[in-house]
Design a protein around this motif. Structure first.
Motif, mmCIF file in Angstrom:
data_model
loop_
_atom_site.group_PDB
_atom_site.id
_atom_site.type_symbol
_atom_site.label_atom_id
_atom_site.label_comp_id
_atom_site.label_asym_id
_atom_site.label_seq_id
_atom_site.Cartn_x
_atom_site.Cartn_y
_atom_site.Cartn_z
ATOM 1 N N LYS A 37 0.832 -1.210 0.000
ATOM 2 C CA LYS A 37 0.000 0.000 0.000
ATOM 3 C C LYS A 37 0.864 1.256 0.000
ATOM 4 O O LYS A 37 1.885 1.331 0.685
ATOM 5 C CB LYS A 37 -0.941 0.005 1.214
ATOM 6 C CG LYS A 37 -1.811 -1.262 1.290
ATOM 7 C CD LYS A 37 -2.595 -1.318 2.572
ATOM 8 C CE LYS A 37 -3.334 -2.648 2.703
ATOM 9 N NZ LYS A 37 -2.414 -3.775 2.909
ATOM 10 N N ALA A 77 0.416 5.641 0.145
ATOM 11 C CA ALA A 77 -0.429 6.822 0.311
ATOM 12 C C ALA A 77 0.003 7.886 -0.689
ATOM 13 O O ALA A 77 1.194 8.066 -0.957
ATOM 14 C CB ALA A 77 -0.334 7.375 1.735
ATOM 15 N N LEU A 133 3.099 2.765 2.931
ATOM 16 C CA LEU A 133 2.341 2.536 4.168
ATOM 17 C C LEU A 133 2.839 1.251 4.808
ATOM 18 O O LEU A 133 2.670 0.166 4.253
ATOM 19 C CB LEU A 133 0.847 2.417 3.861
ATOM 20 C CG LEU A 133 0.038 3.707 3.904
ATOM 21 C CD1 LEU A 133 -1.396 3.426 3.536
ATOM 22 C CD2 LEU A 133 0.106 4.331 5.281
ATOM 23 N N THR A 191 0.052 3.258 9.356
ATOM 24 C CA THR A 191 0.161 4.585 9.966
ATOM 25 C C THR A 191 1.372 5.297 9.401
ATOM 26 O O THR A 191 2.416 4.689 9.165
ATOM 27 C CB THR A 191 0.290 4.473 11.496
ATOM 28 O OG1 THR A 191 -0.814 3.746 12.014
ATOM 29 C CG2 THR A 191 0.300 5.863 12.129
ATOM 30 N N LEU A 192 1.226 6.603 9.161
ATOM 31 C CA LEU A 192 2.350 7.419 8.713
ATOM 32 C C LEU A 192 2.274 8.795 9.353
ATOM 33 O O LEU A 192 1.201 9.236 9.777
ATOM 34 C CB LEU A 192 2.389 7.519 7.186
ATOM 35 C CG LEU A 192 1.155 8.063 6.448
ATOM 36 C CD1 LEU A 192 1.117 9.587 6.442
ATOM 37 C CD2 LEU A 192 1.145 7.557 5.015
ATOM 38 N N VAL A 225 -5.018 6.489 -1.538
ATOM 39 C CA VAL A 225 -4.147 5.334 -1.309
ATOM 40 C C VAL A 225 -4.349 4.340 -2.448
ATOM 41 O O VAL A 225 -5.433 4.258 -3.022
ATOM 42 C CB VAL A 225 -4.449 4.685 0.059
ATOM 43 C CG1 VAL A 225 -5.825 4.084 0.090
ATOM 44 C CG2 VAL A 225 -3.403 3.637 0.403
#
Length: 703
Positions: free
Chosen positions: A48, A50, A67, A71-72, A89
């Motif tokens: 994934k 973003a 990703l 969480t980022l 995303v």
């Protein structure tokens, strides 16, 4: 558990929704995080990424972040200045698997940090992958070193144990020296080192399970890896982030358009020069011959490329190509001469490996066409043909531009249907709450009405009513909050009582409620849903009690109608007296609006009433702005994002009085429009008071 400073988003298949947060402040760094939740098995196993898009220093920016763990941390560069940041995303699996979501909008509001320190440059995806691989490699080296140390210690202890005082059973020690491949090593340390060494070589092996494949990389990374040679266009490659604003014009998407049986010159893609010559001869050998009545088109082309040549003249079409510019008397080997049909004036020429120039005889030399404006010539790169339909009168194929997809009628209808959805109403149900979004005059902006069931024993209120109005975008993200606790549906004041009854003021008990979408009744209980349509109608019946008592005074029928075509919201009230009652005011048609939203953006700055069309500046305190014959008020204003307007219009009052007015509630940062439809009067039992109002809210973003 929700964490402060975190924006929560949920991706359900291809739909990305903002669940909490969304308002950021400029100048922030290292404190805002975005946490993603992925719903559905379709996301399982996908890598994934973003995608952020935003404007900075007046130029569009795009950033891709891998990703890991969902969480980022939002980079400080995105928060350098106020504005909108759009977040999406995508996930990539194998070479042909890619799942993308829509974008959601995050608002970066003006922050208090003004020192504007220099920001670290943003890493691109390629750098992120390299950094991650280096990190994995470093971790593997550390694990290997530690394993060697531990295995040396274990081996020394085993050797000492064997030599110094052999144990009764050596099976467990012997097992340490047995490798996974069945090899028995001289020492336990050698067994560990050999197997760790093999593991290290496998960790980053190309094509091994868990490795990064070419298909997982974004367009930017592919271009970087190939030195800029990766194709930017092609099927599924022309993405929104790769297109400059307004780059795709109608002319670039129109093919073979005719005006009065001739090709439209506005979409003519010929870019070359005409010579007073023509191509003489037949297929196989054409000669450039000077002729004042002829016209020869010369255009620069690419070698080994197919070109579609279209002409609006019913003539013999002669075409050739060559590596260099030719003059009168020169011969083109391999030229073609085609007698074009009565409807399809088109042929295709594929240039040779060294060809650089294309030659087209656009007129028959026996026909005098000297005016260049009469010659509509189109030359485009082509890679496919469309066969004629059964009802077409000619048999020649039509060639279409290179890398242009061909759509069937059904596909076009679906595309048009998707576009029409943006101009329809949206009805969303969440529990006993309903959200109705009405499109404004411009795409992508909607007026959203929150229509909710309110149960409050404190004010004896158990009724569906309009609770909040906002301007939102296509993802239902609030752009501007117009008002809360509104009185748009009306209230009545009994003489010698402390407060109004109805709506926001309470003392109203619901007796029935029905909801209709395009004439079909919609269940108000059951599962949540989102639907679209052209008309939404909510009808309720309720009983109004005397203020702070259980004494019934009125039966109220309320009809609310939202319409897509007119983009309006209508309120109709009918109040029937259950006993003789004296009222001092019946404000059954009302509307309220903030001067500014929570972020300080101006909304209502001016007002006008239609009895004398006088204008009022709402930036200053005011009083008495109204009159006896007023049937319409307009509120409007403008901010840096666009123009806002709100209007309310009602039928002529049944009981003329002086109470049609705009009131200043400056302490609450809002104004209220009131239409008193009775004034002071005494109503007999079964007497009805009726009111109708039509309201329209609009916001036109700046282009």
């Amino acid at each position: 558990m929700k964490t402060e400073g975190t924006i929560y988003l949920e991706a359900e298949e291809g739909q990305l929704s903002l669940r909490q947060g969304g308002f950021l402040t400029s100048g922030s760094a290292g404190c805002w995080k975005a946490e993603f939740t992925f719903t559905g098995r379709i996301w399982n196993g996908l890598s994934k990424t973003a995608v952020f898009t935003w404007q900075q220093d007046g130029a569009p920016k795009t950033l891709h972040l891998l990703l890991e763990g969902g969480t980022l941390t939002i980079p400080a560069a995105l928060l350098a200045e106020p504005g909108a940041v759009y977040l999406g995303v995508f996930g990539i699996g194998a070479e042909t698997i890619r799942l993308t979501t829509n974008f959601v909008r995050l608002d970066v509001r003006e922050g208090s940090w003004s020192a504007q320190p220099p920001l670290d440059p943003l890493p691109d995806v390629y750098q992120q992958i390299i950094a991650r691989l280096q990190e994995v490699s470093a971790q593997a080296q550390a694990v290997l070193a530690q394993a060697e140390h531990l295995s040396d210690m274990a081996n020394a202890r085993v050797d000492q144990a064997i030599t110094a005082s052999p144990l009764p059973s050596m099976a467990e020690i012997s097992d340490l020296r047995l490798g996974t491949d069945g090899t028995r090593y001289g020492t336990a340390g050698e067994a560990v080192r050999r197997q760790l060494s093999a593991l290290e070589s496998v960790m980053l092996e190309r094509g091994a399970a868990g490795s990064v494949t070419y298909g997982m990389l974004s367009q930017e990374v592919r271009e970087c890896l190939t030195g800029g040679a990766a194709a930017v266009v092609g099927k599924d490659a022309v993405l929104a982030e790769n297109l400059a604003d307004k780059a795709v014009t109608p002319e670039k998407t129109t093919f073979f358009r005719k005006i009065r049986d001739a090709l439209d010159p506005a979409v003519n893609l010929f870019d070359g020069e005409f010579r007073r010559m023509y191509l003489s001869g037949t297929t196989g050998k054409l000669t450039l011959a000077e002729n004042e009545g002829g016209k020869l088109a010369v255009i620069e082309v690419q070698p080994n490329t197919s070109y579609s040549i279209t002409l609006n003249l019913r003539t013999t079409l002669k075409v050739g190509s060559s590596p260099s510019l030719l003059s009168a008397g020169d011969v083109i080997d391999g030229g073609i001469s085609v007698t074009v049909g009565t409807e399809a004036y088109q042929t295709v020429r594929t240039t040779g490996p060294n060809d650089r120039y294309l030659y087209v005889s656009v007129t028959n030399p026996t026909i005098d066409h000297l005016d260049d404006s009469e010659v509509y010539l189109k030359i485009i790169i082509s890679d496919k043909a469309v066969l004629p339909a059964e009802n077409e009168m000619y048999s020649a194929a039509r060639y279409v531009p290179h890398r242009v997809d061909i759509y069937t009628r059904g596909q076009v209808d679906r595309l048009i249907g998707t576009a029409l959805d943006s101009r329809s109403l949206k009805l969303r149900k969440e529990g006993q709450d309903f959200y109705i979004s009405v499109p404004c005059s411009k795409d992508s902006v909607y007026t959203r009405y929150a229509y909710r069931r309110v149960d409050s024993d404190k004010i004896n209120m158990h009724q569906w009513r309009l609770l909040k109005t906002d301007l939102v975008d296509e993802q239902d993200l609030v752009l501007y909050s117009l008002d809360t606790q509104t009185e748009w549906e009306g209230a009545v004041l009994e003489t010698n009582t402390q407060d109004f009854i109805g709506g926001y003021h309470g003392n109203e008990i619901n007796q029935s409620f029905s909801l209709f979408l395009d004439g079909r009744q919609i269940p108000v209980d059951g599962e949540d849903f989102t639907m679209r349509g052209r008309e939404i109608r909510a009808i309720s019946q309720s009983r109004l009690n005397r203020h702070s008592t259980d004494v019934p005074l009125f039966t109220r029928w309320k009809s609310l109608v939202w319409e897509a075509e007119s983009r309006t919201f209508s309120v109709e009230n009918k109040w029937k007296a259950l006993q003789e009652v004296e009222v001092s005011q019946s404000k059954l048609c009302s509307v309220s609006c903030k001067y500014r939203d929570e972020s300080g953006h101006p909304l209502a700055q001016f007002a006008r009433k239609n009895d004398d069309y006088s204008q009022l500046d709402l930036s200053q305190p005011f009083s008495g702005f109204g009159g006896k014959e007023v049937t319409r008020f307009d509120l409007w204003g403008e901010n840096s994002d666009g123009a806002f307007s709100l209007s309310i219009e009602t039928d002529n009052p049944r009981y003329p009085n002086q109470n049609q007015y705009l009131s200043d509630f400056r302490s609450q940062e809002r104004c209220k429009v009131y239409f008193d439809v009775t004034g002071h009067c005494r109503l007999q039992k079964d007497e009805c008071v009726v009111s109708k109002a039509k309201i329209r809210v609009d916001f036109a973003p700046k282009v």
